[in-house]
Design a protein around this motif. Sequence first.
Motif, PDB file in Angstrom:
ATOM      1  N   LEU A   8       0.771  -1.310  -0.025  1.00 46.38           N
ATOM      2  CA  LEU A   8       0.125   0.000   0.043  1.00 46.38           C
ATOM      3  C   LEU A   8       1.012   1.249  -0.174  1.00 46.38           C
ATOM      4  N   SER A   9       1.927   1.325   0.769  1.00 48.01           N
ATOM      5  CA  SER A   9       2.821   2.193   0.709  1.00 48.01           C
ATOM      6  C   SER A   9       3.553   2.536  -0.655  1.00 48.01           C
ATOM      7  N   ARG A  10       3.946   1.519  -1.021  1.00 45.05           N
ATOM      8  CA  ARG A  10       4.511   1.703  -2.547  1.00 45.05           C
ATOM      9  C   ARG A  10       3.476   2.251  -3.390  1.00 45.05           C
ATOM     10  N   ALA A  11       2.191   2.107  -3.592  1.00 46.77           N
ATOM     11  CA  ALA A  11       1.134   2.396  -4.282  1.00 46.77           C
ATOM     12  C   ALA A  11       0.812   3.941  -4.066  1.00 46.77           C
ATOM     13  N   LEU A  12       0.776   4.206  -2.948  1.00 43.50           N
ATOM     14  CA  LEU A  12       0.784   5.631  -2.576  1.00 43.50           C
ATOM     15  C   LEU A  12       1.904   6.612  -3.068  1.00 43.50           C
ATOM     16  N   GLN A  13       3.091   6.113  -2.623  1.00 39.32           N
ATOM     17  CA  GLN A  13       4.564   6.740  -3.136  1.00 39.32           C
ATOM     18  C   GLN A  13       4.424   6.858  -4.734  1.00 39.32           C
ATOM     19  N   GLN A  14       3.782   5.940  -5.554  1.00 38.18           N
ATOM     20  CA  GLN A  14       3.914   6.010  -6.898  1.00 38.18           C
ATOM     21  C   GLN A  14       2.848   7.111  -7.344  1.00 38.18           C
ATOM     22  N   CYS A  29      -5.724   7.782  17.471  1.00 42.83           N
ATOM     23  CA  CYS A  29      -5.582   6.682  18.080  1.00 42.83           C
ATOM     24  C   CYS A  29      -4.494   5.800  17.408  1.00 42.83           C
ATOM     25  N   THR A  30      -3.896   6.179  16.321  1.00 41.59           N
ATOM     26  CA  THR A  30      -2.731   5.325  15.464  1.00 41.59           C
ATOM     27  C   THR A  30      -1.539   5.757  16.119  1.00 41.59           C
ATOM     28  N   GLU A  36       4.511   6.152  10.047  1.00 42.52           N
ATOM     29  CA  GLU A  36       5.681   5.222   9.835  1.00 42.52           C
ATOM     30  C   GLU A  36       5.220   4.545   8.626  1.00 42.52           C
ATOM     31  N   ALA A  37       4.173   3.963   8.344  1.00 46.02           N
ATOM     32  CA  ALA A  37       3.928   3.310   7.036  1.00 46.02           C
ATOM     33  C   ALA A  37       4.081   4.165   5.701  1.00 46.02           C
ATOM     34  N   ILE A  38       3.874   5.146   5.716  1.00 40.07           N
ATOM     35  CA  ILE A  38       4.249   5.947   4.762  1.00 40.07           C
ATOM     36  C   ILE A  38       5.659   6.319   4.262  1.00 40.07           C
ATOM     37  N   ILE A  39       6.590   6.500   5.520  1.00 44.19           N
ATOM     38  CA  ILE A  39       8.014   6.666   5.235  1.00 44.19           C
ATOM     39  C   ILE A  39       8.586   5.333   5.141  1.00 44.19           C
ATOM     40  N   ALA A  40       7.843   4.314   5.155  1.00 39.55           N
ATOM     41  CA  ALA A  40       8.823   2.826   5.070  1.00 39.55           C
ATOM     42  C   ALA A  40       9.377   2.761   3.804  1.00 39.55           C
ATOM     43  N   THR A 147      -4.348   1.390  10.246  1.00 39.46           N
ATOM     44  CA  THR A 147      -3.336   1.680   9.484  1.00 39.46           C
ATOM     45  C   THR A 147      -3.701   1.436   7.971  1.00 39.46           C
ATOM     46  N   ASN A 148      -3.689   0.135   7.863  1.00 36.90           N
ATOM     47  CA  ASN A 148      -3.937  -0.439   6.299  1.00 36.90           C
ATOM     48  C   ASN A 148      -5.021   0.103   5.817  1.00 36.90           C
ATOM     49  N   SER A 149      -6.227   0.198   6.515  1.00 38.08           N
ATOM     50  CA  SER A 149      -7.330   0.841   5.960  1.00 38.08           C
ATOM     51  C   SER A 149      -7.220   2.168   5.632  1.00 38.08           C
ATOM     52  N   ALA A 150      -6.334   3.065   6.354  1.00 39.23           N
ATOM     53  CA  ALA A 150      -6.116   4.394   6.192  1.00 39.23           C
ATOM     54  C   ALA A 150      -5.490   4.528   4.841  1.00 39.23           C
ATOM     55  N   LEU A 151      -4.529   3.814   4.499  1.00 38.02           N
ATOM     56  CA  LEU A 151      -3.898   3.770   3.137  1.00 38.02           C
ATOM     57  C   LEU A 151      -4.706   3.294   2.143  1.00 38.02           C
ATOM     58  N   ARG A 152      -5.474   2.292   2.185  1.00 37.65           N
ATOM     59  CA  ARG A 152      -6.353   1.887   1.257  1.00 37.65           C
ATOM     60  C   ARG A 152      -7.175   3.020   1.131  1.00 37.65           C
ATOM     61  N   LEU A 153      -7.845   3.595   1.838  1.00 39.17           N
ATOM     62  CA  LEU A 153      -8.761   4.761   1.739  1.00 39.17           C
ATOM     63  C   LEU A 153      -8.128   5.837   0.799  1.00 39.17           C
ATOM     64  N   PHE A 154      -7.096   6.049   1.164  1.00 44.77           N
ATOM     65  CA  PHE A 154      -6.167   7.045   0.570  1.00 44.77           C
ATOM     66  C   PHE A 154      -6.040   6.594  -1.015  1.00 44.77           C
ATOM     67  N   ILE A 155      -5.733   5.473  -1.401  1.00 41.23           N
ATOM     68  CA  ILE A 155      -5.255   4.911  -2.631  1.00 41.23           C
ATOM     69  C   ILE A 155      -6.812   4.958  -3.290  1.00 41.23           C
ATOM     70  N   SER A 156      -7.895   4.683  -2.620  1.00 42.14           N
ATOM     71  CA  SER A 156      -9.169   4.947  -3.207  1.00 42.14           C
ATOM     72  C   SER A 156      -9.316   6.456  -3.841  1.00 42.14           C
ATOM     73  N   LEU A 157      -9.090   7.164  -3.072  1.00 36.28           N
ATOM     74  CA  LEU A 157      -9.316   8.875  -3.237  1.00 36.28           C
ATOM     75  C   LEU A 157      -8.229   9.049  -4.534  1.00 36.28           C
ATOM     76  N   ILE A 158      -7.037   8.643  -4.592  1.00 31.98           N
ATOM     77  CA  ILE A 158      -6.250   8.824  -5.724  1.00 31.98           C
ATOM     78  C   ILE A 158      -6.753   8.167  -6.911  1.00 31.98           C
ATOM     79  N   LYS A 159      -7.546   6.946  -6.765  1.00 28.01           N
ATOM     80  CA  LYS A 159      -7.977   6.600  -8.167  1.00 28.01           C
ATOM     81  C   LYS A 159      -8.978   7.439  -8.543  1.00 28.01           C
ATOM     82  N   GLU A 160      -9.952   8.061  -7.571  1.00 27.64           N
ATOM     83  CA  GLU A 160     -11.043   8.882  -8.042  1.00 27.64           C
ATOM     84  C   GLU A 160     -10.261  10.091  -8.796  1.00 27.64           C
ATOM     85  N   GLU A 161      -9.422  10.524  -8.248  1.00 27.51           N
ATOM     86  CA  GLU A 161      -8.751  11.793  -8.625  1.00 27.51           C
ATOM     87  C   GLU A 161      -8.090  11.661 -10.178  1.00 27.51           C
TER      88      GLU A 161
END
Length: 164
Positions: A8-14, A29-30, A36-40, A147-161
Motif C-alpha cells: 500500500l505504501s508503494r502504491a501511495l508513493q507512486q 489513536c494510531t 510510519e507506514a508512509i515513510i517506510a 493503518t492499512n485501512s487508512a492507506l487503502r482509503l487514500f489509494i481509493s481517493l487517488i483513483k478517483e482523482e
Amino acid sequence: MELETKILSRALQQYLYDNDKTIGTAESCTGGRIAEAIIATPGSSKYFKGGVIAYTNDVKENILGVSEETLAEEDPVSEAVAKEMVIGACKSLNVDFAISSTGYAGPSGNGDIPVGTIWLACGNTEEQLTLKLTEDFGRDVNLAIATNSALRLFISLIKEELNK
C-alpha cells in the motif's frame, strides 16, 4: 499485515511521487503508525512533510484547528472530527493531502461508543473521504487494521482523482 502495508505504501508513493503531490498525517489513536507506514518506502521525503499526533482534544483544537463546537457536539471519535483533522493537517503542514485517524482502539471506549470504533479520513481542504471501522480485535490488531485501512482509503481517493 506488514507485507500489505508495504504494498500500500508503494502504491501511495507512486501516485504522490509521479504527480509531485505532498501528504501529511493527523493521528489520534494510531499514534504515528500511518506516518510510519508512509515513510517506510525509500524516497518518501519527496512527498511526506510530517505528521501531528493529536492524542488530546487541545492538540486537535490548537494545532489542527478542530472546532471546539465540533468536539463538544460530536464525540472526538466522529466523522466530523476526522474530516476537520484532515483539513487542519493540510493547512498546518502545507500539504496537498492528509490522512487522519481518531478512535477507541482499546482497551476502553467512552460508554456510548465501543472499543474498535475508529474513524479514518483522507483528502484535502475541499473534499474528504471517510471510513468507519467498528470491529474490536484487540488494541494491536485494531491499530494495524486502521493503518492499512487508512492507506487503502487514500489509494481509493487517488483513483478517483485520476479518473476526473
